[in-house]
Design a protein around this motif. Sequence first.
Motif, PDB file in Angstrom:
ATOM      1  N   LEU A  55      10.424  -2.624 -24.692  1.00 18.45           N
ATOM      2  CA  LEU A  55      10.378  -1.748 -23.671  1.00 18.45           C
ATOM      3  C   LEU A  55      11.517  -0.837 -23.986  1.00 18.45           C
ATOM      4  CD1 LEU A  55       9.006  -0.835 -21.211  1.00 18.45           C
ATOM      5  CD2 LEU A  55      10.298  -2.363 -19.848  1.00 18.45           C
ATOM      6  N   GLN A  56      12.621  -1.383 -24.175  1.00 12.78           N
ATOM      7  CA  GLN A  56      14.024  -0.433 -24.427  1.00 12.78           C
ATOM      8  C   GLN A  56      13.805   0.740 -25.459  1.00 12.78           C
ATOM      9  OE1 GLN A  56      17.544  -2.702 -25.242  1.00 12.78           O
ATOM     10  NE2 GLN A  56      18.853  -0.902 -24.977  1.00 12.78           N
ATOM     11  N   GLN A  57      13.211   0.028 -26.675  1.00  7.23           N
ATOM     12  CA  GLN A  57      13.068   1.020 -27.518  1.00  7.23           C
ATOM     13  C   GLN A  57      11.815   2.123 -27.361  1.00  7.23           C
ATOM     14  OE1 GLN A  57      10.462  -0.529 -30.947  1.00  7.23           O
ATOM     15  NE2 GLN A  57      11.955   0.426 -32.615  1.00  7.23           N
ATOM     16  N   MET A  58      10.963   1.689 -26.614  1.00  6.91           N
ATOM     17  CA  MET A  58       9.817   2.756 -26.174  1.00  6.91           C
ATOM     18  C   MET A  58      10.502   3.769 -25.120  1.00  6.91           C
ATOM     19  SD  MET A  58       6.983   2.089 -27.742  1.00  6.91           S
ATOM     20  CE  MET A  58       5.830   2.895 -26.857  1.00  6.91           C
ATOM     21  N   LYS A  59      11.429   3.099 -24.274  1.00  2.22           N
ATOM     22  CA  LYS A  59      11.915   4.087 -23.142  1.00  2.22           C
ATOM     23  C   LYS A  59      12.695   5.151 -23.954  1.00  2.22           C
ATOM     24  CE  LYS A  59      11.886   1.203 -18.922  1.00  2.22           C
ATOM     25  NZ  LYS A  59      12.915   0.411 -18.315  1.00  2.22           N
ATOM     26  N   LYS A  60      13.563   4.902 -24.773  1.00  3.63           N
ATOM     27  CA  LYS A  60      14.403   5.624 -25.733  1.00  3.63           C
ATOM     28  C   LYS A  60      13.818   6.710 -26.240  1.00  3.63           C
ATOM     29  CE  LYS A  60      18.582   5.652 -28.572  1.00  3.63           C
ATOM     30  NZ  LYS A  60      19.160   4.726 -29.691  1.00  3.63           N
ATOM     31  N   LEU A  61      12.632   6.438 -26.907  1.00 10.12           N
ATOM     32  CA  LEU A  61      12.004   7.615 -27.482  1.00 10.12           C
ATOM     33  C   LEU A  61      11.419   8.549 -26.290  1.00 10.12           C
ATOM     34  CD1 LEU A  61       9.893   5.505 -30.276  1.00 10.12           C
ATOM     35  CD2 LEU A  61      11.711   7.315 -30.728  1.00 10.12           C
ATOM     36  N   ARG A  62      10.585   7.878 -25.303  1.00  3.43           N
ATOM     37  CA  ARG A  62      10.298   8.796 -24.283  1.00  3.43           C
ATOM     38  C   ARG A  62      11.374   9.454 -23.501  1.00  3.43           C
ATOM     39  NH1 ARG A  62       8.653   6.874 -18.908  1.00  3.43           N
ATOM     40  NH2 ARG A  62       6.921   8.089 -18.013  1.00  3.43           N
ATOM     41  N   SER A  63      12.237   9.099 -23.343  1.00  2.00           N
ATOM     42  CA  SER A  63      13.344   9.701 -22.634  1.00  2.00           C
ATOM     43  C   SER A  63      13.825  11.147 -23.245  1.00  2.00           C
ATOM     44  CB  SER A  63      14.564   8.905 -22.252  1.00  2.00           C
ATOM     45  OG  SER A  63      15.167   8.591 -23.623  1.00  2.00           O
ATOM     46  N   THR A  73       8.806  18.201 -30.740  1.00  2.00           N
ATOM     47  CA  THR A  73       7.480  18.133 -31.344  1.00  2.00           C
ATOM     48  C   THR A  73       7.403  18.818 -32.553  1.00  2.00           C
ATOM     49  OG1 THR A  73       6.993  20.134 -29.945  1.00  2.00           O
ATOM     50  CG2 THR A  73       6.104  17.851 -29.046  1.00  2.00           C
ATOM     51  N   SER A  74       8.429  19.730 -32.530  1.00  2.00           N
ATOM     52  CA  SER A  74       8.744  20.563 -33.877  1.00  2.00           C
ATOM     53  C   SER A  74       9.803  19.902 -34.853  1.00  2.00           C
ATOM     54  CB  SER A  74       8.970  22.101 -33.542  1.00  2.00           C
ATOM     55  OG  SER A  74       9.997  22.078 -32.823  1.00  2.00           O
ATOM     56  N   ASN A  75      10.562  18.948 -34.200  1.00  2.00           N
ATOM     57  CA  ASN A  75      11.587  18.284 -34.982  1.00  2.00           C
ATOM     58  C   ASN A  75      11.220  17.339 -35.937  1.00  2.00           C
ATOM     59  OD1 ASN A  75      13.964  16.823 -35.667  1.00  2.00           O
ATOM     60  ND2 ASN A  75      14.988  17.667 -33.871  1.00  2.00           N
ATOM     61  N   VAL A  76      11.557  17.635 -37.186  1.00  2.00           N
ATOM     62  CA  VAL A  76      11.219  16.702 -38.201  1.00  2.00           C
ATOM     63  C   VAL A  76      11.604  15.238 -38.235  1.00  2.00           C
ATOM     64  CG1 VAL A  76      12.949  17.320 -40.005  1.00  2.00           C
ATOM     65  CG2 VAL A  76      10.698  16.590 -40.757  1.00  2.00           C
ATOM     66  N   PHE A  77      12.937  15.195 -37.675  1.00  2.00           N
ATOM     67  CA  PHE A  77      13.286  13.773 -37.627  1.00  2.00           C
ATOM     68  C   PHE A  77      12.609  12.995 -36.299  1.00  2.00           C
ATOM     69  CE2 PHE A  77      17.098  16.712 -38.748  1.00  2.00           C
ATOM     70  CZ  PHE A  77      17.465  15.836 -39.744  1.00  2.00           C
ATOM     71  N   TYR A  78      12.442  14.022 -35.297  1.00  2.00           N
ATOM     72  CA  TYR A  78      11.342  12.896 -34.246  1.00  2.00           C
ATOM     73  C   TYR A  78      10.182  12.624 -34.850  1.00  2.00           C
ATOM     74  CZ  TYR A  78       9.329  12.130 -29.975  1.00  2.00           C
ATOM     75  OH  TYR A  78       8.409  11.178 -28.959  1.00  2.00           O
ATOM     76  N   GLN A  79       9.502  13.566 -35.617  1.00  2.00           N
ATOM     77  CA  GLN A  79       7.953  13.581 -35.818  1.00  2.00           C
ATOM     78  C   GLN A  79       7.941  12.098 -37.028  1.00  2.00           C
ATOM     79  OE1 GLN A  79       7.514  17.321 -37.899  1.00  2.00           O
ATOM     80  NE2 GLN A  79       7.321  18.472 -35.964  1.00  2.00           N
ATOM     81  N   TYR A  80       8.854  12.068 -37.866  1.00  2.00           N
ATOM     82  CA  TYR A  80       9.035  11.240 -38.677  1.00  2.00           C
ATOM     83  C   TYR A  80       9.338   9.862 -37.884  1.00  2.00           C
ATOM     84  CZ  TYR A  80      10.797   7.742 -41.794  1.00  2.00           C
ATOM     85  OH  TYR A  80      11.053   6.226 -42.430  1.00  2.00           O
ATOM     86  N   ARG A  81      10.176   9.625 -37.135  1.00  2.00           N
ATOM     87  CA  ARG A  81      10.550   8.346 -36.374  1.00  2.00           C
ATOM     88  C   ARG A  81       9.453   8.157 -35.493  1.00  2.00           C
ATOM     89  NH1 ARG A  81      15.688   7.402 -31.862  1.00  2.00           N
ATOM     90  NH2 ARG A  81      15.207   5.249 -32.034  1.00  2.00           N
TER      91      ARG A  81
END
Length: 537
Positions: A55-63, A73-81
């Motif tokens: 839940l902590q991992q999901m919340k971090k990505l979601r925040s 959405t256009s960030n390659v780092f976030y897209q890959y992660r």
Amino acid sequence: MGVALNADERPVSHDFAIALTSMPPLLELKEKSVGNLKSYASALRDQLKNVKNALQQMKKLRSHSKTQSDSYTSNVFYQYRLTRHMHQDWPKWLKLMAKKLGAKQIASAQSLHPLLPTETDLSEALLAIYRLQTTYKLKAKDMVAGILKGKYYSHDKWGVIECSMLGLFYFYKERYTYAIDWLKLALKLYKHSNAKLIKIMDWTFVAILEILVEATRISGRYKAAYIYANRTLARKPNDDYMKRQVEQLKELSQLPLVPNVERNSNKLYKKFCNRPYPPIVKGVSCHYLRSTPFLKLAPIKMEVLSQDPSITYYHGLLSDVEASTLKNLSRPLLHRAEFFDFKTNLYAMDYYGQRTCKTARLDDHVHEVTEALNQRVSHVTGLLLTDSEKLQIINYGMSGHIHEHIDASKRSSEGEWETGDRTATALAYLTDVEQGGETVFPLLNITVVPRKGSVMVFYNLQLNSQADERTLHVSCPIIFGDKWIATKWIRDKAQMFIRPCPIHFKPLPKSDLLPEMEVTNDLDFIREEDYAGSLMK
């Protein structure tokens, strides 16, 4: 008379309530169960930690995605992660969620289940409290506070469930005054209890109120019943039955209070054990016995409690080590007490609550202690122990007792008594008992307190070999403590020249206190109402 149960009809029981020697296995079982539950709780905690990490991992990505949605959405780092996480991590979390938890612990709990107390064990435990309270007229509030017959004992406090169960038990026994007392205590304790836990155990505040309505109504306490019915209806406003009860009780509550007569116990031992006995009995004498060469070297302190019939109390006939030896020798052999069924000429186990104990028989020559005890009994009595019965060891249970009886038999099957009737009983006390457990001779106004190492000898037969009913005795319910005794029954035939029958013999008068039924050494006046095979019998 009760009917002997065959093997198929016997209740399933581990005998936890009928002998304290059966309690250590139950304590060990409790420790195993607690350990298993702790292990199960640990498994659940580990799982919860994993879920929290997910839940902590999901919340971090979601925040991050919420605060910077366009750039992310256009960030390659976030897209890959995000892609890697949803492909690799999430299926693993799903697999973790689907994992069956505590399978090992559940299997362990199921393996212990056959060893848990059965319905008969619980019924016998409830009967023990019932016997204790009704014999000594104990108050429910005192018992919950650890006070038994005026003496305080350190104790595990009973809660809502224990009190409610006793209230329900007394209700089915038609002892409504006791039932009401226990149920009212349960309501009082409920305010300071864990309501969720109690509900899991199938008890609720409303359930207790409903039983109280019935107990007060049936016993003629209509005003109280009306109050409890209204309290119940306030919590169950759509209960049609309770609505009708409120209407009926409203009218009945205007009547004067005339409680219905409750069913009283017909057990004689309750009358005998709770009546006062004089601390000093007229005619008692105390001196040292030096009647044989052995006793001249080692005299025994003796008290003559009764001259006719003869009852004598010998102090210090057994050492502490010898008493412990007899207990240890008997432990592997102990079994539920039995009674003799004259209809079948067979012994049957007692599931009727007349002898709440376990017994074992020891051969005369099984150990030097049994041989020494036999020799000492022969020295102090002057009787021959030829063909006497094997030494019987008894360990009592919760509120353990033996009902009113005499040790001699008025009737016997051929062969069973071919060596004669029981002319005398030598009863050795192997433990002290903190409170209760006295041996009472009601017709002689004598009560004997158990003293470790002492032996009481009393004669069951008159000189014409007929049963002396004045020796009617009872082992009173134990209030607190562990009681062990050893009994040696000395047979009559070997004593024919030691206790000869007189030419002129005057028969004994009948006592008004003797029960109407025939008194024997066997349990042939067991009543079906005492059967402990079902909780609500």
